[in-house]
Scaffold this motif. Sequence first.
Motif, PDB file in Angstrom:
ATOM      1  N   ASP A   6      -2.705 -12.740  -2.194  1.00 57.87           N
ATOM      2  CA  ASP A   6      -1.897 -11.624  -2.100  1.00 57.87           C
ATOM      3  C   ASP A   6      -1.132 -11.112  -3.404  1.00 57.87           C
ATOM      4  N   ASP A  51     -20.248 -13.630   3.343  1.00 55.85           N
ATOM      5  CA  ASP A  51     -19.771 -12.482   3.532  1.00 55.85           C
ATOM      6  C   ASP A  51     -19.064 -12.498   1.672  1.00 55.85           C
ATOM      7  N   LEU A 106     -11.110  -1.856  -8.213  1.00 57.41           N
ATOM      8  CA  LEU A 106     -11.833  -1.850  -6.914  1.00 57.41           C
ATOM      9  C   LEU A 106     -12.282   0.043  -6.987  1.00 57.41           C
ATOM     10  N   GLN A 107     -10.540   0.823  -7.239  1.00 60.48           N
ATOM     11  CA  GLN A 107     -11.614   2.064  -7.161  1.00 60.48           C
ATOM     12  C   GLN A 107     -11.979   2.396  -8.406  1.00 60.48           C
ATOM     13  N   ASP A 109     -22.382 -10.884   0.381  1.00 63.45           N
ATOM     14  CA  ASP A 109     -22.323  -9.940  -0.173  1.00 63.45           C
ATOM     15  C   ASP A 109     -21.589  -9.017  -0.393  1.00 63.45           C
ATOM     16  N   PHE A 110     -20.194  -8.946  -0.228  1.00 64.53           N
ATOM     17  CA  PHE A 110     -19.674  -8.308  -1.680  1.00 64.53           C
ATOM     18  C   PHE A 110     -19.949  -8.456  -2.962  1.00 64.53           C
ATOM     19  N   GLN A 128     -14.290   0.661 -10.393  1.00 66.38           N
ATOM     20  CA  GLN A 128     -15.032   0.109 -10.077  1.00 66.38           C
ATOM     21  C   GLN A 128     -16.062   1.658  -9.076  1.00 66.38           C
ATOM     22  N   ILE A 177      -2.936  -8.302  -5.524  1.00 70.92           N
ATOM     23  CA  ILE A 177      -3.661  -7.062  -4.128  1.00 70.92           C
ATOM     24  C   ILE A 177      -3.469  -5.833  -5.316  1.00 70.92           C
ATOM     25  N   ASN A 178      -2.523  -5.845  -5.858  1.00 72.52           N
ATOM     26  CA  ASN A 178      -2.130  -4.379  -6.316  1.00 72.52           C
ATOM     27  C   ASN A 178      -3.306  -4.270  -7.408  1.00 72.52           C
ATOM     28  N   ARG A 219      -6.246  -5.553  -7.623  1.00 73.17           N
ATOM     29  CA  ARG A 219      -7.333  -5.773  -6.979  1.00 73.17           C
ATOM     30  C   ARG A 219      -7.626  -4.166  -6.961  1.00 73.17           C
ATOM     31  N   LEU A 220      -6.802  -4.219  -5.896  1.00 65.64           N
ATOM     32  CA  LEU A 220      -7.606  -3.052  -5.329  1.00 65.64           C
ATOM     33  C   LEU A 220      -7.704  -1.454  -6.545  1.00 65.64           C
TER      34      LEU A 220
END
Lengths: 122, 122
Positions: free
Chosen positions: B73, B44, B83-84, B47-48, B86, B76-77, B79-80
């Motif tokens: 956790d 997994d 990703l956004q 894959d990421f 990116q 998490i903010n 990381r989000l």
Amino acid sequence: MKIEAVANQYHLSAPTLRYYERQGLLGPVQRVNGVRDYGAADLDRLDFIICVKQCGMTIRQIKQFIAMYQQGDATINERLTILQKQLQDSRIQQAQLAQSIDHLQEKIADVKALQTRVAERV
Amino acid sequence: MKIEAVANQYHLSAPTLRYYERQGLLGPVQRVNGVRDYGAADLDRLDFIICVKQCGMTIRQIKQFIAMYQQGDATINERLTILQKQLQDSRIQQAQLAQSIDHLQEKIADVKALQTRVAERV
DNA sequence: ATACACGTTGAAGTATACTTCAAGTCAAGG
DNA sequence: CCTTGACTTGAAGTATACTTCAACGTGTAT
């Protein structure tokens, strides 16, 4: 047009332009008192370089293509083949990117869902 | 699953998988008699990695992201956000590629036209 | 006339992402 | 038993694409 102006217009650096010229991609560019003066033909060529580079061609491949171009019409069939192959590869690349973007979007949705649950728990 | 099987399935080489692990992107993968045995979680993760790599993240950036993920956790903010960002960059990249492909198609049409004229002349 | 911005060169350096090598371990088959 | 094939490690090497450096030249403004 002098090197910095060209660099700004095409969003690359002056050393990169000199590097391209050294590699045989560009020019030789005309000099005025030893200073490069880029003409319309040079800028068209640069435009082409940026295009095929973005499409995934390496400096070496572009160099070889330019060399063939300079051989004249005799190489036209081969050149066409190269460009068509490159177009095909670029479309594959495009499809893979689209797929990865979809994939990334899903992962973002997952993290968002997780984030919501974490926020609720706090 | 052993390293060569994973390499084949994901279209990369065994040394690349070891390299990724050494860089902290993957694993540490469990060993059976010193031999890597990739589990579902490893796959997994791989894959990421392949997904975000295709989207334009560097090894260093993926490494940092994974490190944050392993902090739990609390990150998490952040990381989000990464990703956004990116995703946004990838869409720009996608648009530029689409434009360059159009551009390349035009150039091919031009060469084709020239080829026809050259052929007629012969 | 002299400082400053911008240009030149060749050579060396950097970043990224692997790949290759040397030397060794281990399980299975003849 | 011993060879074969797939695995292991750390270290060094390669490819690609620039970037940076040092030393120097030139054109314009004060």
